[in-house]
Design a protein around this motif. Structure first.
Motif, short mmCIF file in Angstrom:
data_model
loop_
_atom_site.label_atom_id
_atom_site.label_comp_id
_atom_site.label_asym_id
_atom_site.label_seq_id
_atom_site.Cartn_x
_atom_site.Cartn_y
_atom_site.Cartn_z
N GLN A 23 5.45 -3.18 0.24
CA GLN A 23 4.94 -2.05 1.01
C GLN A 23 5.36 -0.77 0.30
OE1 GLN A 23 2.74 -0.57 2.54
NE2 GLN A 23 2.79 -1.61 4.52
N SER A 24 4.69 0.32 0.65
CA SER A 24 5.04 1.62 0.08
C SER A 24 5.96 2.33 1.08
CB SER A 24 3.74 2.39 -0.14
OG SER A 24 4.00 3.74 -0.35
N PHE A 25 7.20 2.56 0.66
CA PHE A 25 8.18 3.15 1.56
C PHE A 25 8.40 4.63 1.27
CE2 PHE A 25 9.45 -1.33 1.08
CZ PHE A 25 9.46 -1.72 2.40
N SER A 26 8.48 5.44 2.29
CA SER A 26 8.94 6.81 2.09
C SER A 26 10.10 7.05 3.04
CB SER A 26 7.84 7.83 2.36
OG SER A 26 6.66 7.24 2.79
N LYS A 27 11.08 7.81 2.58
CA LYS A 27 12.27 8.02 3.40
C LYS A 27 11.93 8.67 4.74
CE LYS A 27 16.62 7.67 1.11
NZ LYS A 27 17.86 8.25 0.64
N GLU A 28 10.94 9.59 4.71
CA GLU A 28 10.67 10.37 5.93
C GLU A 28 9.92 9.60 7.02
OE1 GLU A 28 7.40 11.59 2.96
OE2 GLU A 28 9.48 10.93 2.91
N LYS A 29 9.41 8.43 6.65
CA LYS A 29 8.58 7.71 7.63
C LYS A 29 9.21 6.38 8.03
CE LYS A 29 4.18 5.82 8.51
NZ LYS A 29 3.26 4.84 7.97
N PRO A 30 9.41 6.14 9.33
CA PRO A 30 10.00 4.86 9.74
C PRO A 30 9.10 3.70 9.32
CG PRO A 30 9.44 6.24 11.66
CD PRO A 30 8.98 6.96 10.46
N VAL A 31 9.71 2.57 9.00
CA VAL A 31 8.93 1.41 8.56
C VAL A 31 8.98 0.33 9.63
CG1 VAL A 31 8.87 -0.51 6.94
CG2 VAL A 31 9.23 1.79 6.11
N ASP A 32 7.82 -0.18 9.98
CA ASP A 32 7.76 -1.34 10.85
C ASP A 32 7.56 -2.55 9.93
OD1 ASP A 32 7.27 -3.31 12.61
OD2 ASP A 32 5.48 -2.40 13.50
N PHE A 33 8.57 -3.40 9.86
CA PHE A 33 8.46 -4.55 8.94
C PHE A 33 7.54 -5.65 9.46
CE2 PHE A 33 12.28 -2.70 7.02
CZ PHE A 33 12.04 -2.91 5.68
N HIS A 34 7.08 -5.49 10.72
CA HIS A 34 6.17 -6.51 11.23
C HIS A 34 4.95 -6.63 10.33
CE1 HIS A 34 8.59 -6.42 14.89
NE2 HIS A 34 8.09 -7.61 15.10
N HIS A 35 4.64 -7.84 9.95
CA HIS A 35 3.48 -8.15 9.11
C HIS A 35 3.63 -7.68 7.67
CE1 HIS A 35 1.87 -9.36 12.86
NE2 HIS A 35 1.83 -8.13 13.33
N ILE A 36 4.73 -7.07 7.31
CA ILE A 36 4.90 -6.73 5.89
C ILE A 36 5.16 -8.02 5.12
CG2 ILE A 36 6.50 -5.65 4.23
CD1 ILE A 36 6.58 -3.23 5.88
N PRO A 37 4.44 -8.22 4.00
CA PRO A 37 4.63 -9.45 3.23
C PRO A 37 5.96 -9.41 2.47
CG PRO A 37 2.54 -8.35 2.68
CD PRO A 37 3.37 -7.38 3.47
N PHE A 38 6.76 -10.46 2.63
CA PHE A 38 7.97 -10.60 1.82
C PHE A 38 7.69 -11.64 0.73
CE2 PHE A 38 9.89 -8.42 5.33
CZ PHE A 38 10.97 -7.75 4.76
N CYS A 39 7.84 -11.21 -0.52
CA CYS A 39 7.67 -12.12 -1.64
C CYS A 39 9.03 -12.71 -1.95
CB CYS A 39 7.13 -11.38 -2.86
SG CYS A 39 5.58 -10.53 -2.52
N LEU A 40 9.18 -14.00 -1.72
CA LEU A 40 10.48 -14.65 -1.84
C LEU A 40 10.51 -15.56 -3.07
CD1 LEU A 40 10.99 -15.69 1.91
CD2 LEU A 40 11.52 -13.50 0.79
N GLU A 41 11.65 -15.54 -3.75
CA GLU A 41 11.85 -16.44 -4.89
C GLU A 41 13.32 -16.82 -4.93
OE1 GLU A 41 10.98 -14.63 -8.68
OE2 GLU A 41 11.07 -16.54 -9.77
N VAL A 42 13.62 -18.07 -5.27
CA VAL A 42 15.01 -18.50 -5.38
C VAL A 42 15.17 -19.39 -6.61
CG1 VAL A 42 15.63 -18.39 -2.92
CG2 VAL A 42 14.54 -20.45 -3.83
N GLU A 43 16.38 -19.39 -7.13
CA GLU A 43 16.70 -20.25 -8.26
C GLU A 43 16.94 -21.66 -7.73
OE1 GLU A 43 19.49 -18.95 -12.02
OE2 GLU A 43 20.35 -18.99 -10.02
#
Lengths: 250, 250
Positions: free
Chosen positions: B107-127
């Motif tokens: 997502q595109s984050f700006s400090k001045e704007k609150p972020v709702d993480f609902h439905h934001i895609p998390f790209c996960l990777e693990v070793e």
């Protein structure tokens, strides 16, 4: 009650006919179409004609045909007040000898998708200032927003809309191509696309601009270019240069 | 309950700290920041340190610092499982000698704007595949959507995001410039911008493409070019060509 005749059966005409026929305060008197088959899918009962000679008089006659046909079609109409719905056509390209105006809904219409006219901006223009009130009533009846826009401004809005719609959609296309190549579902970008569109409601695009181009982050730009094919690369370079030049200009 | 330490105080770190501190099922144990002043605006009570030597152990240590600092910062961390939040950085650029992973919110984050993480895609990777469940719990706790994405795919998502976000925003900028020049309020384009973003939820960008470029409507293209200044003209030509070439390729 204001009476309306709609001339045309394309995208804009279709959506206007459907919208007007759902509004109690507007009387949709008649629809003209060259080919009666075009309107067969309508489940509404409006008198239809395929002859401009049989066009009924109405308070407002709305020509919603292709840009190229506006002059020719309007020259055959004797109704008292004739408007077109085109973004890209001057009011004076109407060739009726009676009163002229423009009733341009600024939105991207597709036949397959229903249109909600609520909040759609209507760009209104009239030759005769007392006709403005009538167009405002029509736009209001559909729930649209009203803007008084000259022919010159409207042409420029049409170019601006090419950037905001056609070219933006092409950016989505480029993003989707990259996703497809790497087996990434395109819907992963949807929240970002929405946020990007949403942000310019509150921030100017200048203040909302982020990313490697505006930061002059040459390392990331180089990494990105290495991932792209030649035509993607070319466009990426042009856009990066355009962002950087724009930054300087301001 | 999963415990988390956040390293960083930039945009992404700030939003993650705020989000985690509102979730009962996650224990935000500590925050590291180089400069304690950066976190002074927080009205939350979380232990803070400005020394990596004093970092507490946690189930997941999230490094949310600038891309360039990830290797250096991670090399100083002994915690058992360390992830970064960068779109543009391979998992192996982490230099901790313990387990590694990636927790990238797209997502595109700006400090001045609150972020709702609902439905934001998390790209996960693990070793280590058994660590995936822990990152999924974190992303779920924030309401995000989960995608398993390799380092190679993530780099490409990052480029795709430049098109879908940075370059799209530049299209809005070009549109606003045209509006400003002709005393047209930019908000007249907002419904079109929203509809354009909305349309690609249901239609592929290829099917949603409209306008003079894809129609090869040379007359309109010429009219548009005549309205633009030299740098706008150049970009309009490149984009029109790119749309027309793309049409051919498919």
């Amino acid at each position: 009650m204001i009476s309306v005749v709609v001339v045309g059966s394309g995208n804009v005409a279709t959506h206007l006919i459907q919208a007007f026929s759902q509004v109690d305060t507007i009387c949709l008197k008649q629809v003209y179409t060259r080919n009666l088959d075009d309107l067969e899918t309508f489940k509404i009962t409006i008198p239809v004609t395929n002859s401009l000679d049989l066009l009924e008089e109405a308070d407002v006659t709305i020509i919603a045909v292709s840009d190229d046909a506006i002059s020719e079609v309007s020259s055959q109409i004797q109704n008292s007040f004739v408007v077109h719905t085109s973004g890209n056509t001057g009011m004076q390209q109407l060739r009726n000898s009676t009163r002229k105006g423009v009733f341009y809904p600024l939105q991207s219409f597709s036949k397959e998708k229903p249109v909600d006219f609520h909040h759609i901006p209507f760009c209104l223009e009239v030759e005769n200032s007392k006709d403005m009130a009538m167009l405002e009533i029509l736009a209001n009846a559909l729930g649209g927003s009203i803007y008084h826009i000259s022919s010159d401004q409207r042409k420029n809005i049409h170019v601006a809309a090419v950037f905001a719609n056609n070219f933006t959609n092409h950016m989505y296309q480029m993003a989707k191509d990259i996703c497809d190549t790497h087996q990434i579902p395109f819907d992963i970008l949807q929240p970002l696309i929405e946020e990007t569109a949403d942000k310019v409601k509150r921030l100017s695009p200048k203040d909302a601009q982020t990313g490697p181009a505006i930061r002059k982050d040459e390392k990331t730009i180089k990494n990105h270019l290495n991932l792209l094919d030649s035509s993607q690369k070319e466009l990426y370079k042009h856009l990066t240069e355009s962002i950087q030049k724009h930054g300087k200009k301001l």
